[in-house]
Design a protein around this motif. Structure first.
Motif, PDB file in Angstrom:
ATOM      1  N   SER A   1      35.745  38.364  73.489  1.00  0.00           N
ATOM      2  CA  SER A   1      35.644  37.697  72.195  1.00  0.00           C
ATOM      3  C   SER A   1      36.996  37.645  71.481  1.00  0.00           C
ATOM      4  CB  SER A   1      34.623  38.411  71.307  1.00  0.00           C
ATOM      5  OG  SER A   1      35.058  39.728  70.994  1.00  0.00           O
ATOM      6  N   LEU A   2      37.946  38.465  71.935  1.00  0.00           N
ATOM      7  CA  LEU A   2      39.277  38.458  71.336  1.00  0.00           C
ATOM      8  C   LEU A   2      40.176  37.352  71.899  1.00  0.00           C
ATOM      9  CD1 LEU A   2      40.052  42.297  71.249  1.00  0.00           C
ATOM     10  CD2 LEU A   2      39.479  40.826  69.305  1.00  0.00           C
TER      11      LEU A   2
ATOM     12  N   SER B   1      29.322  46.042  76.626  1.00  0.00           N
ATOM     13  CA  SER B   1      29.779  45.877  75.234  1.00  0.00           C
ATOM     14  C   SER B   1      31.287  45.719  75.166  1.00  0.00           C
ATOM     15  CB  SER B   1      29.344  47.084  74.396  1.00  0.00           C
ATOM     16  OG  SER B   1      27.934  47.196  74.365  1.00  0.00           O
ATOM     17  N   LEU B   2      32.003  46.560  75.937  1.00  0.00           N
ATOM     18  CA  LEU B   2      33.460  46.455  75.947  1.00  0.00           C
ATOM     19  C   LEU B   2      33.914  45.109  76.496  1.00  0.00           C
ATOM     20  CD1 LEU B   2      34.508  50.039  77.167  1.00  0.00           C
ATOM     21  CD2 LEU B   2      34.728  49.081  74.871  1.00  0.00           C
ATOM     22  N   ASP B   3      33.191  44.620  77.501  1.00  0.00           N
ATOM     23  CA  ASP B   3      33.554  43.321  78.077  1.00  0.00           C
ATOM     24  C   ASP B   3      33.363  42.206  77.051  1.00  0.00           C
ATOM     25  OD1 ASP B   3      34.230  41.645  80.440  1.00  0.00           O
ATOM     26  OD2 ASP B   3      32.213  40.867  80.113  1.00  0.00           O
ATOM     27  N   VAL B   4      32.257  42.266  76.307  1.00  0.00           N
ATOM     28  CA  VAL B   4      31.999  41.251  75.286  1.00  0.00           C
ATOM     29  C   VAL B   4      33.071  41.305  74.204  1.00  0.00           C
ATOM     30  CG1 VAL B   4      30.435  40.552  73.440  1.00  0.00           C
ATOM     31  CG2 VAL B   4      29.514  41.158  75.679  1.00  0.00           C
ATOM     32  N   ILE B   5      33.434  42.530  73.785  1.00  0.00           N
ATOM     33  CA  ILE B   5      34.444  42.675  72.731  1.00  0.00           C
ATOM     34  C   ILE B   5      35.782  42.125  73.186  1.00  0.00           C
ATOM     35  CG2 ILE B   5      35.797  44.353  71.410  1.00  0.00           C
ATOM     36  CD1 ILE B   5      33.275  46.128  71.369  1.00  0.00           C
ATOM     37  N   SER B   6      36.199  42.504  74.406  1.00  0.00           N
ATOM     38  CA  SER B   6      37.507  42.054  74.893  1.00  0.00           C
ATOM     39  C   SER B   6      37.551  40.546  75.071  1.00  0.00           C
ATOM     40  CB  SER B   6      37.851  42.758  76.216  1.00  0.00           C
ATOM     41  OG  SER B   6      36.934  42.390  77.231  1.00  0.00           O
TER      42      SER B   6
END
Length: 214
Positions: free
Chosen positions: A21-22, A14-19
């Motif tokens: 996506s930024l 999840s953290l990888d997807v969030i980072s």
């Protein structure tokens, strides 16, 4: 690296997807910051060429002339002919025109007009202050975000992906820090101009009020 706890794979994923996506928003904002910085640079050059430089001697002589004025109309005439910025003339003439007000009301009006001029200068400085602060921050984000996939590609032996990630990282760092430094420089120059402008205006307002309180 996956955390060795229940749900660790989900959390890290999840953290990888969030980072990741930024990435696009950070790059877009950095491009906008560059455009604003270039426009601001052009603005300060234009402001410098059109800016009316007022020597301290001019302010001193104007204070004496105001004090020696024989009437309110004469006071207004002295202000209108003074070699000061038009925005200062407008404030001073408006105060001089408030002869029907009481002392406290006139001082309140003068204080409000001065605060309005101060707010205008702060609003102009706010734009460069924001870029000074967020430019390097976004540059750092743009540096770190591509490093995750880049390091993963290095582990897999994919040199091309690593090279692309490093290129994005270095470019965003340069753009972020460069924009921040440019706007910091512009902000400092404008701040010195506006401090002098407000200091002169404050002195002239006090002089006009002192004359009208006689």
């Amino acid at each position: 690296m996956v955390l060795n706890i229940p749900g660790g794979e989900f959390l890290t994923g999840s953290l990888d997807v969030i980072s990741q996506s930024l990435t696009i928003p950070v790059l877009v904002i950095l491009l906008v910051i560059v455009i604003i910085s270039i426009i601001t640079l052009g603005g300060i050059i234009a402001e410098y060429t059109s800016r009316k430089k007022v020597p301290i001697g001019t302010i001193r002589d104007l204070i004496y002339d105001i004090n020696l004025s024989e009437s309110i109309d004469g006071l207004k005439n002295i202000i209108s002919k003074a070699k000061i910025p038009n925005s200062q003339k407008k404030v001073l003439i408006e105060i001089a025109s408030a002869e029907s007000l009481g002392v406290n009301s006139r001082e309140a009006l003068a204080r409000k007009l001065f605060e309005f001029e101060e707010e205008k200068t702060m609003e102009t400085l706010k734009k460069t202050d924001i870029i000074t602060r967020i430019g390097p921050t976004l540059g750092l984000m743009g540096t770190l975000i591509p490093m995750g996939p880049g390091l993963a590609a290095l582990g897999a032996g994919d040199i091309n992906t690593l090279a692309n990630s490093l290129t994005v990282a270095f470019n965003t760092t340069i753009v972020g820090i460069g924009s921040g430094a440019l706007c910091y420089f512009i902000g400092k120059i404008r701040s010195s101009w506006y401090d002098r402008y407000l200091s002169d205006l404050d002195a002239l307002i006090d002089s006009v009020l002192d004359y009208m309180d006689k």
